[in-house]
Design a protein around this motif. Structure first.
Motif, short mmCIF file in Angstrom:
data_model
loop_
_atom_site.label_atom_id
_atom_site.label_comp_id
_atom_site.label_asym_id
_atom_site.label_seq_id
_atom_site.Cartn_x
_atom_site.Cartn_y
_atom_site.Cartn_z
N ASN A 205 -6.25 8.86 -0.13
CA ASN A 205 -5.17 8.10 -0.77
C ASN A 205 -4.16 7.62 0.26
O ASN A 205 -3.68 6.49 0.21
CB ASN A 205 -4.45 8.98 -1.80
N VAL A 206 -3.82 8.53 1.19
CA VAL A 206 -2.81 8.18 2.20
C VAL A 206 -3.36 7.08 3.13
O VAL A 206 -2.67 6.11 3.42
CB VAL A 206 -2.39 9.43 3.00
N TYR A 207 -4.61 7.24 3.54
CA TYR A 207 -5.23 6.21 4.39
C TYR A 207 -5.13 4.84 3.71
O TYR A 207 -4.80 3.84 4.32
CB TYR A 207 -6.72 6.50 4.61
N ARG A 208 -5.44 4.81 2.41
CA ARG A 208 -5.47 3.53 1.70
C ARG A 208 -4.09 2.89 1.64
O ARG A 208 -3.91 1.71 1.93
CB ARG A 208 -6.02 3.74 0.28
N VAL A 209 -3.09 3.70 1.28
CA VAL A 209 -1.73 3.15 1.14
C VAL A 209 -1.25 2.62 2.50
O VAL A 209 -0.73 1.51 2.60
CB VAL A 209 -0.76 4.24 0.61
N LEU A 210 -1.45 3.42 3.55
CA LEU A 210 -0.96 3.01 4.87
C LEU A 210 -1.70 1.77 5.38
O LEU A 210 -1.09 0.85 5.92
CB LEU A 210 -1.12 4.15 5.89
N ALA A 211 -3.02 1.76 5.20
CA ALA A 211 -3.80 0.61 5.69
C ALA A 211 -3.36 -0.65 4.98
O ALA A 211 -3.18 -1.70 5.61
CB ALA A 211 -5.28 0.86 5.46
N ARG A 212 -3.13 -0.57 3.69
CA ARG A 212 -2.74 -1.77 2.94
C ARG A 212 -1.30 -2.18 3.26
O ARG A 212 -1.04 -3.34 3.55
CB ARG A 212 -2.88 -1.51 1.43
N TYR A 213 -0.41 -1.22 3.19
CA TYR A 213 1.00 -1.57 3.35
C TYR A 213 1.29 -2.10 4.76
O TYR A 213 1.96 -3.11 4.94
CB TYR A 213 1.91 -0.37 3.05
N PHE A 214 0.75 -1.39 5.78
CA PHE A 214 1.05 -1.79 7.16
C PHE A 214 0.00 -2.76 7.73
O PHE A 214 0.11 -3.19 8.87
CB PHE A 214 1.15 -0.55 8.07
N GLY A 215 -1.03 -3.07 6.95
CA GLY A 215 -2.05 -4.03 7.40
C GLY A 215 -2.84 -3.52 8.59
O GLY A 215 -3.04 -4.24 9.57
N ILE A 216 -3.31 -2.27 8.50
CA ILE A 216 -4.07 -1.70 9.64
C ILE A 216 -5.56 -1.83 9.37
O ILE A 216 -6.05 -1.34 8.35
CB ILE A 216 -3.70 -0.21 9.84
#
Ligand code: SF4
Length: 352
Positions: A144-155
């Motif tokens: 869940n954390v990976y998904r939120v961070l990847a989407r929000y910060f565009g990683i």
């Protein structure tokens, strides 16, 4: 204050604010008992909350303390676990319960580093217990954390790569607020599970929408990037069910393979679907044995294996004959068989 620092701080604040009004009430969030938190984390690895919740409640009720779990018979624990899959989790859980009972006098180690030394406790689980039970400021990093961070910060770094683990690990630690780190950890996981979900993120009502990279570039479905290198292996199982009146023969799986310590029937592993379908013609053709019911082919999907299974019923009138086929097989009546821990596909087949 740089824009980057502002964005990160703002991000954590908004996630916590969202959590305060939107989180689901779940029993493991009401406690700081490390044993209950650990139980919930082990159960919820690879399992959805809805499916895991009744298991969590059953475990807490059956084994209210870690000493109760440590002293429980292995078959009983596996039976309670039946249906959750990934039985190595239950095995490691029992092993760790015994270590904590015997070597730590039932007191859970209380730091991230010490927790990591226990069997079955990886980085994520150690961080979750250290954070939720002992309020240690260490960031949790699950899907869940990976998904939120990847989407929000565009990683767009592959989250399954060592580079991804490093990059996301660094970022999630930077985002951790000094105070309330344990609430933030709960919050971002819940945000990923409920708001920024894998298939249908609710961007329309998301408090992070304005500054979210994925939303602004329409990349919600592309992020996070996960390159799965593990191939799914196909296996073909012919299960012969020896029956003697109302008894059936089962054996405990002991080899280093899937379903270790669970009970199944006499197994012949084949190399193709064709051989599975022809099994009866080839296996028992030259014997006096007459085959009864033959099932259709069942498919069972595990993470890295797809198993095709067919069941063949054979009545044997003399129970002594069983040892001719296999030394491990043993007859059990219906009730006894029901109580044994079994792979879920076999448990369901017996109920049909
Ligand atoms: S705007 Fe959409 S993609 Fe971005 S964090 Fe919110 S829910 Fe996730």
């Amino acid at each position: 204050m740089s824009l980057e620092v502002f964005t990160k701080q703002n991000f954590s604040d908004k996630i916590i604010l969202w959590y305060e009004t939107h989180h689901r009430d779940l029993p493991w969030r009401e406690t700081q008992n490390p044993y209950y938190i650990w139980l919930s984390e082990v159960i919820l690895q690879q399992t959805r909350v809805k499916q895991g919740l009744p298991y969590y409640e059953r475990f807490v009720e059956t084994y209210p303390t870690i000493a109760d779990l440590a002293n429980a018979p292995e078959d009983e624990v596996f039976r309670l676990w039946q249906g959750l899959g990934y039985y190595s989790r239950a095995k490691n859980m029992l092993h760790t319960a015994k270590i904590i009972h015997q070597e730590y006098q039932d007191k859970f180690p209380n730091t991230y580093d010490k927790l990591l030394t226990l069997k079955g406790i990886g980085k994520y689980t150690a961080a979750a217990i250290a954070s939720f039970a002992f309020e240690e400021p260490v960031a949790v990093l699950d899907g869940n954390v990976y998904r939120v961070l990847a989407r929000y910060f565009g990683i767009s770094t592959d989250i399954a790569s060592p580079q991804g683990a490093k990059e996301f690990g660094k970022l999630s630690q930077e985002l951790l607020p000094e105070k309330k780190s344990h609430i933030y950890n709960q919050a971002i996981m819940e945000f990923g599970a409920v708001q920024c979900s894998p298939q249908k993120p609710d961007c329309m009502y998301c408090p992070l929408r304005e500054s979210c990279y994925a939303y602004n570039h329409n990349k919600q479905q592309e992020l996070p990037i996960k390159i799965n290198k593990v191939k799914v292996k196909e296996r073909f199982f012919a299960y012969t069910i020896f029956e003697n009146n109302d008894k059936i023969a089962l054996r405990k799986r002991t080899g280093k393979d899937i379903w270790q310590n669970l009970y199944d029937f006499h197994l012949t592993e084949l190399d193709s679907l064709e051989s599975l379908n022809d099994f009866m013609d080839t296996a028992w053709a030259k014997t006096d044995i007459s085959v009864g019911k033959i099932s259709s082919v069942y498919k069972h999907q595990l993470t890295h294996q797809k198993i095709f299974i067919k069941f063949f019923h054979i009545q044997i009138n003399n129970s002594q004959l069983l040892s001719v086929f296999s030394k491990d097989l043993q007859f059990f009546n219906k009730d006894e068989a029901h109580e044994l821990p079994k792979p879920i596909l076999i448990a369901n087949y017996l109920l049909e």
